[in-house]
Enzyme design. Sequence first.
Site, PDB file in Angstrom:
ATOM      1  N   PRO A   1       0.809  -1.230   0.000  1.00 51.96           N
ATOM      2  CA  PRO A   1       0.000   0.000   0.000  1.00 51.96           C
ATOM      3  C   PRO A   1       0.838   1.273   0.000  1.00 51.96           C
ATOM      4  O   PRO A   1       0.542   2.219  -0.738  1.00 51.96           O
ATOM      5  CB  PRO A   1      -0.831  -0.136   1.285  1.00 51.96           C
ATOM      6  CG  PRO A   1      -0.950  -1.602   1.498  1.00 51.96           C
ATOM      7  CD  PRO A   1       0.360  -2.165   1.059  1.00 51.96           C
TER       8      PRO A   1
ATOM      9  N   HIS B   1       9.157   8.127   9.350  1.00 50.49           N
ATOM     10  CA  HIS B   1       9.700   7.222  10.361  1.00 50.49           C
ATOM     11  C   HIS B   1      10.140   8.002  11.608  1.00 50.49           C
ATOM     12  O   HIS B   1       9.848   7.588  12.745  1.00 50.49           O
ATOM     13  CB  HIS B   1      10.890   6.449   9.782  1.00 50.49           C
ATOM     14  CG  HIS B   1      10.498   5.228   9.024  1.00 50.49           C
ATOM     15  ND1 HIS B   1       9.994   5.271   7.747  1.00 50.49           N
ATOM     16  CD2 HIS B   1      10.529   3.909   9.356  1.00 50.49           C
ATOM     17  CE1 HIS B   1       9.733   4.049   7.316  1.00 50.49           C
ATOM     18  NE2 HIS B   1      10.041   3.201   8.283  1.00 50.49           N
TER      19      HIS B   1
END
Length: 505
Positions: free
Chosen positions: A399, A434
């Site tokens: 995805p 992140h």
Amino acid sequence: MSDLNVNGALTRRRRATLIAGRAATVRAANGDSATGTASLVDGDFSLHDGQRTRESFLELSAAKSEKKKRRVEVGDRLSCHKAQESLLSSASGYRNYRGVINWCVVMLVLSNARLFLENILKYGILVDPIQVISLFLNDPYSWPAACLLIVSNVFILVALYTERQLSKGSLSEFAGFLVHCINLSILLTFPAAVVLWVPSMTPVGGAIALGFYTILFLKLYSYEDVNRWCREQSTAKAKKLSRSLSCPSSQQFKGGEQKVCYPGNLTIKDMYYFVLAPTLCYELNFPRSPKIRIQFLLRRLFEMLFFIQLLVFLTQQWMVPIIQSSMKPLEDMDLSLMTERLLRLAVPNHLLWLMFFYWFFHSTMNFTAELLRFGDRQFYNDWWNSESVTYFWQNWNIPVHKWCLRHFYKPLLRKGFSKMFSQSAVFFLSAFFHEYLVSVPLRMFRLWAFTGMMAQLPLAWLVGRFLRGNYGNAAVWISIIIGQPFAVLMYVHDYYVMNYGDGVE
């Protein structure tokens, strides 16, 4: 009297001659039937002869095959070698290593069972469900993470309302673009500010809330992009046909399936289906499965419940003691001690990461897709066979890869940027998120996650340039097994120094 006798004799002779001629004619005529009868009898004899010929041919063939079999047996006795590759050689074409994989799994379980028993003997049973609840709630009457999830509906409705106004022409394209930019900017900054400034927000609750907001940011970005493409396409068709295009909200196709076209997709039902669907890329018509399979749904639900409990159990019993033993300033540890702590952390961290991958990308996302009848179930690819770092990042999270390719990488290429620059930009974006998902919940900014992601660029170049095949796959596995525990160890060290450094000698 004599004349009469003579004439009578002549008449009798003539009659006898005629009768004899007629008899000969009859015999000649009957000769054909006789010949036919004879030929039928001969035909029966020929059929029997043909059957006997076939039987003899079969017997002859059986005899020949027997002789050939005997020759092969004699040849096998005389020769038992032929040109062929070893089974483990790459040239043999052999690919069935199921037994080796089972052996590796058994050895992994046995080795980890030994470490797990040592852990129990050393620390005892550390599992505490109440402690897990405290990770989410410091104050039972204050649920900031849950409140953030509820507030996210405001950003969803703003995006939907903006697209509706743009489809009607009430907003210009520039004004709509400006509203979307403000909405997406607040979508990232508002939850981060709440996590940083609200004391009752726990790191785990903050990470979950920020993870949801990050997913929502990517979804709304895709929602805006796709609807803008639909408006551009409708405008181009309208100019080509010199008239305004009118499209109903739905059209009937084969099999009773309804296809939605723009702007009939701008509904609350369509928007929330996309928000809940296990994808980041918006489409007007998603592929749909024919029905909900109850057995499949229950299996995925059982896996979700089982693995989440196993993850919590192993984290409390296995990871927490190792992390607590690693809470020591780096200047007080020599290289051998740091390496030993890193290796001790690598095995449980990697095992928990594999379990989390299966729990989230297979069980949870398949459960959601089955519940919503979402047809595209390719949430991951064979990343475990990656022979390059680039292949791993393209296939372990499909995805996110589809979103980056569709809404970031290809638009950069269309604007004239090079492939190298576009790939670097994708890694930079991934590194930002992140760091966003790790540093903000921990309330400290050390850029270890950002540095680790950006280090993937030179690592990808080195592995792709110098390593191929199994060597490249081994390099990818080493980077996964060692890289993640190293980043965890760095954050643990910084967290220890920031929160406990002054109170511990």
